[in-house]
Design a protein around this motif. Sequence first.
Motif, PDB file in Angstrom:
ATOM      1  N   LYS B  11      35.057 -47.956  42.216  1.00  0.00           N
ATOM      2  CA  LYS B  11      34.361 -46.700  41.956  1.00  0.00           C
ATOM      3  C   LYS B  11      34.244 -45.943  43.278  1.00  0.00           C
ATOM      4  CE  LYS B  11      31.645 -43.698  39.796  1.00  0.00           C
ATOM      5  NZ  LYS B  11      32.143 -42.843  38.672  1.00  0.00           N
ATOM      6  N   VAL B  12      34.759 -44.726  43.287  1.00  0.00           N
ATOM      7  CA  VAL B  12      34.598 -43.856  44.445  1.00  0.00           C
ATOM      8  C   VAL B  12      33.693 -42.709  44.029  1.00  0.00           C
ATOM      9  CG1 VAL B  12      35.739 -42.408  46.151  1.00  0.00           C
ATOM     10  CG2 VAL B  12      36.889 -44.459  45.293  1.00  0.00           C
ATOM     11  N   THR B  13      32.656 -42.468  44.802  1.00  0.00           N
ATOM     12  CA  THR B  13      31.707 -41.428  44.437  1.00  0.00           C
ATOM     13  C   THR B  13      31.299 -40.646  45.685  1.00  0.00           C
ATOM     14  OG1 THR B  13      29.662 -40.976  43.209  1.00  0.00           O
ATOM     15  CG2 THR B  13      29.608 -42.800  44.769  1.00  0.00           C
ATOM     16  N   GLU B  14      30.694 -39.515  45.441  1.00  0.00           N
ATOM     17  CA  GLU B  14      30.217 -38.692  46.556  1.00  0.00           C
ATOM     18  C   GLU B  14      28.761 -39.008  46.859  1.00  0.00           C
ATOM     19  OE1 GLU B  14      33.019 -34.743  45.847  1.00  0.00           O
ATOM     20  OE2 GLU B  14      30.906 -34.712  45.286  1.00  0.00           O
ATOM     21  N   LYS B  15      28.423 -38.901  48.090  1.00  0.00           N
ATOM     22  CA  LYS B  15      27.042 -39.119  48.525  1.00  0.00           C
ATOM     23  C   LYS B  15      26.091 -38.268  47.680  1.00  0.00           C
ATOM     24  CE  LYS B  15      24.091 -38.362  52.566  1.00  0.00           C
ATOM     25  NZ  LYS B  15      24.055 -37.920  53.992  1.00  0.00           N
ATOM     26  N   SER B 113      32.610 -55.210  41.560  1.00  0.00           N
ATOM     27  CA  SER B 113      32.872 -53.769  41.493  1.00  0.00           C
ATOM     28  C   SER B 113      32.811 -53.233  42.914  1.00  0.00           C
ATOM     29  CB  SER B 113      31.804 -53.052  40.653  1.00  0.00           C
ATOM     30  OG  SER B 113      31.883 -53.413  39.303  1.00  0.00           O
ATOM     31  N   ARG B 114      33.936 -52.685  43.374  1.00  0.00           N
ATOM     32  CA  ARG B 114      33.975 -52.138  44.739  1.00  0.00           C
ATOM     33  C   ARG B 114      33.503 -50.689  44.687  1.00  0.00           C
ATOM     34  NH1 ARG B 114      36.112 -53.408  49.485  1.00  0.00           N
ATOM     35  NH2 ARG B 114      37.185 -55.231  48.572  1.00  0.00           N
ATOM     36  N   LEU B 115      32.406 -50.421  45.390  1.00  0.00           N
ATOM     37  CA  LEU B 115      31.848 -49.061  45.419  1.00  0.00           C
ATOM     38  C   LEU B 115      32.106 -48.437  46.786  1.00  0.00           C
ATOM     39  CD1 LEU B 115      30.062 -46.779  44.242  1.00  0.00           C
ATOM     40  CD2 LEU B 115      28.093 -47.962  45.244  1.00  0.00           C
ATOM     41  N   THR B 116      32.681 -47.245  46.764  1.00  0.00           N
ATOM     42  CA  THR B 116      32.899 -46.484  47.994  1.00  0.00           C
ATOM     43  C   THR B 116      32.170 -45.151  47.863  1.00  0.00           C
ATOM     44  OG1 THR B 116      35.089 -47.473  48.281  1.00  0.00           O
ATOM     45  CG2 THR B 116      34.606 -45.469  49.541  1.00  0.00           C
TER      46      THR B 116
END
Lengths: 111, 118
Positions: B11-15, B113-116
Amino acid sequence: TQLLEQSPQFLSIQEGENLTVYCNSSSVFSSLQWYRQEPGEGPVLLVTVVTGGEVKKLKRLTFQFGDARKDSSLHITAAQPGDTGLYLCAGPLTGANNLFFGTGTRLTVIP
Amino acid sequence: GAGVSQSPSNKVTEKGKDVELRCDPISGHTALYWYRQSLGQGLEFLIYFQGNSAPDKSGLPSDRFSAERTGGSVSTLTIQRTQQEDSAVYLCASSLLAGVLTGANVLTFGAGSRLTVL
C-alpha cells in the motif's frame, strides 16, 4: 529500549562455518521462541524452550535457554546457504501472554 | 483458510491519508496479534486480541492507530492521518489458543502488508 537484545545484528560467514546468535534480556521470560524470516514472508517458528537450562536440537541447530530464563542462544553447526535469513527470538514476560520480539540477527551464509 | 491472509500486500499512500490493513486469521484461531517491522528489523508489538477478553492495546504507538476484530475472526488495523514514520511492514499472526505459546499452540504469521507513506 528493547526487552530482548540480539547479537550480533549482522553476521556473514562462509558455508561450513559454525556460528552462535545470542538473545539477552534483563527480564525473566516464561518461555522463549526462535523464528526465522525470509524476505517477503512472515517469521516461521523454529523452536520453543520453556525450562531454564533447557537445550533443544533441530538438525544442525542447537537452542539453549538460560538457567535464569533471561537469555537464550542459537548455535548453527556447518552453516548452509539455506540457513540465510533473519533470526528472531521472542517471548512473553512472566505472567503475560503478548509476545515480544528481539532486535533480530541477519545471517548470510556465503557458498 | 489454510494460512493467515493479509491485504493489501502493498500500500502506497500520501501523508495525512487514512489506511486500513486487513488480517484474515486461520479459521478457529482464538488469538490474533499485530506487529510492525521496519527495514528488516525486529518486530514491534502493537496489539493482541485474546478471544473474548479485552484486547491488549499497550503497543499501539499513538491514538492514530486502532484495531478491531469483528466476530472473533477478521481484524482490521486502521492508521489515521498517516505519517512517513508509519512506513513499515505490518504483520498479523494468529494462534489456536489465547495463552502461553508452547507445544501445539504456535503462532502463525501472514506475509505482511508493506505500507509506504510518501
